[in-house]
Design a protein around this motif. Structure first.
Motif, PDB file in Angstrom:
ATOM      1  N   THR A 139       0.914  -1.370   0.037  1.00 26.67           N
ATOM      2  CA  THR A 139      -0.161   0.094  -0.022  1.00 26.67           C
ATOM      3  C   THR A 139       0.822   1.354  -0.155  1.00 26.67           C
ATOM      4  O   THR A 139       2.067   1.161   0.266  1.00 26.67           O
ATOM      5  CB  THR A 139      -0.879  -0.085   1.102  1.00 26.67           C
ATOM      6  N   GLU A 140       0.091   2.330  -0.219  1.00 25.10           N
ATOM      7  CA  GLU A 140       1.022   3.531  -0.295  1.00 25.10           C
ATOM      8  C   GLU A 140       1.523   3.879   1.067  1.00 25.10           C
ATOM      9  O   GLU A 140       2.674   4.359   1.161  1.00 25.10           O
ATOM     10  CB  GLU A 140       0.048   4.893  -0.743  1.00 25.10           C
ATOM     11  N   ASP A 141       0.776   3.637   2.096  1.00 24.17           N
ATOM     12  CA  ASP A 141       1.089   3.958   3.520  1.00 24.17           C
ATOM     13  C   ASP A 141       2.582   3.072   3.720  1.00 24.17           C
ATOM     14  O   ASP A 141       3.554   3.544   4.617  1.00 24.17           O
ATOM     15  CB  ASP A 141       0.149   3.505   4.494  1.00 24.17           C
ATOM     16  N   GLU A 142       2.243   1.697   3.409  1.00 18.80           N
ATOM     17  CA  GLU A 142       3.483   0.833   3.640  1.00 18.80           C
ATOM     18  C   GLU A 142       4.756   1.462   2.798  1.00 18.80           C
ATOM     19  O   GLU A 142       5.857   1.432   3.421  1.00 18.80           O
ATOM     20  CB  GLU A 142       3.082  -0.709   3.161  1.00 18.80           C
ATOM     21  N   LEU A 143       4.607   1.678   1.698  1.00 15.71           N
ATOM     22  CA  LEU A 143       5.723   2.315   1.034  1.00 15.71           C
ATOM     23  C   LEU A 143       6.392   3.627   1.458  1.00 15.71           C
ATOM     24  O   LEU A 143       7.506   3.774   1.395  1.00 15.71           O
ATOM     25  CB  LEU A 143       5.236   2.510  -0.443  1.00 15.71           C
ATOM     26  N   HIS A 144       5.360   4.298   1.903  1.00 18.37           N
ATOM     27  CA  HIS A 144       5.926   5.463   2.506  1.00 18.37           C
ATOM     28  C   HIS A 144       6.628   5.396   3.779  1.00 18.37           C
ATOM     29  O   HIS A 144       7.723   5.934   3.926  1.00 18.37           O
ATOM     30  CB  HIS A 144       4.583   6.364   3.048  1.00 18.37           C
ATOM     31  N   ARG A 145       6.236   4.284   4.596  1.00 21.76           N
ATOM     32  CA  ARG A 145       7.266   4.019   5.791  1.00 21.76           C
ATOM     33  C   ARG A 145       8.418   3.591   5.505  1.00 21.76           C
ATOM     34  O   ARG A 145       9.453   3.878   6.094  1.00 21.76           O
ATOM     35  CB  ARG A 145       6.076   2.925   6.759  1.00 21.76           C
ATOM     36  N   ILE A 146       8.413   2.604   4.476  1.00 22.02           N
ATOM     37  CA  ILE A 146       9.613   2.026   4.112  1.00 22.02           C
ATOM     38  C   ILE A 146      10.740   3.056   3.474  1.00 22.02           C
ATOM     39  O   ILE A 146      11.752   3.182   3.653  1.00 22.02           O
ATOM     40  CB  ILE A 146       9.358   1.045   2.885  1.00 22.02           C
ATOM     41  N   GLY A 147      10.092   4.005   2.639  1.00 24.31           N
ATOM     42  CA  GLY A 147      10.684   5.036   2.108  1.00 24.31           C
ATOM     43  C   GLY A 147      11.443   5.993   3.185  1.00 24.31           C
ATOM     44  O   GLY A 147      12.573   6.362   2.853  1.00 24.31           O
ATOM     45  N   GLU A 148      10.567   6.322   4.226  1.00 26.98           N
ATOM     46  CA  GLU A 148      11.135   7.376   5.407  1.00 26.98           C
ATOM     47  C   GLU A 148      12.329   6.546   5.714  1.00 26.98           C
ATOM     48  O   GLU A 148      13.498   7.250   6.017  1.00 26.98           O
ATOM     49  CB  GLU A 148       9.913   7.548   6.186  1.00 26.98           C
ATOM     50  N   LEU A 149      12.332   5.350   5.973  1.00 22.67           N
ATOM     51  CA  LEU A 149      13.286   4.510   6.414  1.00 22.67           C
ATOM     52  C   LEU A 149      14.577   4.618   5.552  1.00 22.67           C
ATOM     53  O   LEU A 149      16.033   4.526   5.978  1.00 22.67           O
ATOM     54  CB  LEU A 149      13.193   2.925   6.946  1.00 22.67           C
ATOM     55  N   ALA A 150      14.405   4.446   4.220  1.00 20.45           N
ATOM     56  CA  ALA A 150      15.531   4.411   3.489  1.00 20.45           C
ATOM     57  C   ALA A 150      16.119   5.634   3.248  1.00 20.45           C
ATOM     58  O   ALA A 150      17.272   5.871   3.151  1.00 20.45           O
ATOM     59  CB  ALA A 150      14.846   4.152   1.936  1.00 20.45           C
TER      60      ALA A 150
END
Length: 456
Positions: free
Chosen positions: A224-235
């Motif tokens: 989901t967009e929320d999941e990708l956003h959280r992963i992206g913030e960590l990246a």
């Protein structure tokens, strides 16, 4: 900055090669990849299942229905096949293609991503590869050096692991948590939740890449967009590259298909995302071995450097054919029609599991179906060969029994887990089916699977 991180890559790759050669001189045994050593003396999953299927067909004098490996039972569309014929007629497309890729294909792929992202994408942001797998290996080889770490979500596509480890890097596994209700009822990809605590804990100063696979094999999950956003913030926080395996990008059954390189909520993530695509998956042509990697030009140049050393260039006539096929597919709505076809295929195939009461993960994308067989009662005195017993999980025994007694081939999904997780994982009573087959083949499988009602 990512670009600073990337600058050390070519030097690092040379060091990696030098270390491997030094190890080889000291001990030839050291050349063995650790991942391969874990399976020493065992057949790989594809050989094991396909040989068993062939033996069962010969023994019963009746073909089995092979829904195991994800290859298509039908030919690519006519316009794609015609594009191959046209390319073969021209001398220039039968010689070496440029290492970066056929300029026509680079342009077609760039235009395809520009349409998907809603922003300009230049040909300098694309590298053509000999299949998506080689594209991913080029990323690993281009950026990893011995001692680096890569985050991989499990279940995972099995090729990721040796590709990473052959670069001298270490895999750090993060769970997509098995939803316990799948034991009794259907679930969706949203029910497979990321172990966020585990993800954070596994990121260290050695971490260089996070690997995503969406739509996911074998689950069928779309992140989901929320999941990708959280992963992206960590990246972004830890200066990591996101490697997004999107080979099933043209097969999604949700309203939208979120991509890390196109997140409106986190546009800066695109600066560190490398996206992998596949002509083979898009055009039912897995044997063509044409794929690509898309990302910032500052990162793509290192993928190119690795690709040149791995295979130099990819099949030239097929590159031109794919370039033409992409253009034609946009004109004739091929991808939209294909999605409609697969919605029907899933409806046809899942009908038997609905009838039998065997729960499954409703696929949000891709062409796999993960079905739970914990209700299946195999006779206690049934004899299994050692090749299957030695795997130590029930899904291998279920797969063998299904091939021999029902004549339907599927893949045991614990193969997509690290060995330490296999026995206790919920997928140990599941099987993965590939629905990228003619409707008549799926219907044949449905009729055979109806025999399972005698064993529930």
């Amino acid at each position: 900055m990512v670009t600073q991180f990337a600058k050390r890559t070519l030097r690092g790759s040379k060091i990696s090669i030098r270390r491997v050669m030094t190890q080889a001189l000291n001990s030839p045994e050291s050349l063995h990849n650790p991942y391969f050593n874990q399976a020493k003396g065992q057949k790989d999953i594809w050989t094991l299942i396909n040989e068993t299927a062939a033996a069962a067909a010969a023994e019963n004098s009746r073909p089995v229905v092979n829904l195991g490996q994800g290859f298509f039972s039908y030919a690519p569309p006519e316009f794609a096949r015609s594009a191959v014929d046209n390319a073969l007629e021209k001398a220039q497309f039968n010689q070496y293609a440029p290492a970066r890729g056929n300029p026509n294909l680079l342009k077609s792929v760039a235009e395809q991503y520009a349409q998907a992202y809603g922003r300009p994408v230049d040909s300098s942001q694309v590298q053509i590869a000999t299949g998506a797998n080689e594209g991913m290996f080029s990323v690993f080889f281009g950026f990893l050096t011995p001692g680096d770490e890569v985050i991989v979500f499990q279940p995972f596509f099995d090729q990721y692991i040796p590709n990473i480890e052959m670069c001298g890097a270490k895999v750090k596994y993060v769970q997509l948590k098995y939803p316990q209700k799948l034991d009794k009822e259907n679930v969706t990809g949203d029910d497979w939740v990321i172990d966020w605590e585990g993800l954070v804990e596994n990121i260290s100063s050695k971490t260089k890449i996070i690997v995503l696979n969406s739509p996911h094999n074998p689950i069928g999950k779309i992140f989901t967009e929320d999941e990708l956003h959280r992963i992206g913030e960590l990246a972004i926080k830890h200066n990591l590259i996101v490697l997004s395996d999107e080979v099933y990008e043209n097969l999604f059954y949700t309203k939208t298909f979120p991509r890390p390189a196109a997140l409106a909520s986190l546009p800066e993530l695109a600066e560190r995302t490398l996206t992998v695509g596949s002509a083979g998956k898009s055009f039912a042509a897995t044997g063509w071995r044409v794929g690509w990697v898309q990302g910032p030009a500052s990162l793509i140049k290192y993928v190119t450097a690795a690709h040149v050393r791995i295979c130099f260039s990819s099949p030239a006539p097929l590159q031109q054919a794919v370039a033409d096929a992409i253009i034609e597919a946009r004109k004739n709505n091929y991808f939209e029609k294909t999605i409609d076809d697969y919605v029907k295929k899933y409806k046809l195939f899942t009908s038997v599991f609905d009838e039998l009461g065997l729960p499954y993960t409703i696929a949000q994308g891709g062409y796999f179906l993960l079905v739970n067989f914990s209700k299946l009662k195999i006779p206690h005195d049934y004899e299994f060969p050692e090749d299957f017993l030695s795997r130590g999980t029930d899904d291998f025994k279920i797969a063998y029994w299904l091939i021999k007694e029902i004549g339907v081939v599927a893949i045991p999904p614990t193969e997509f887990l690290h060995p330490d997780f296999r026995k206790a994982h919920g997928t140990s009573t599941c099987l993965r089916f590939a629905v990228c087959k003619d409707d008549s083949i799926l219907q044949d499988a449905v009729e055979r699977l109806k025999l399972l009602k005698n064993y529930l």
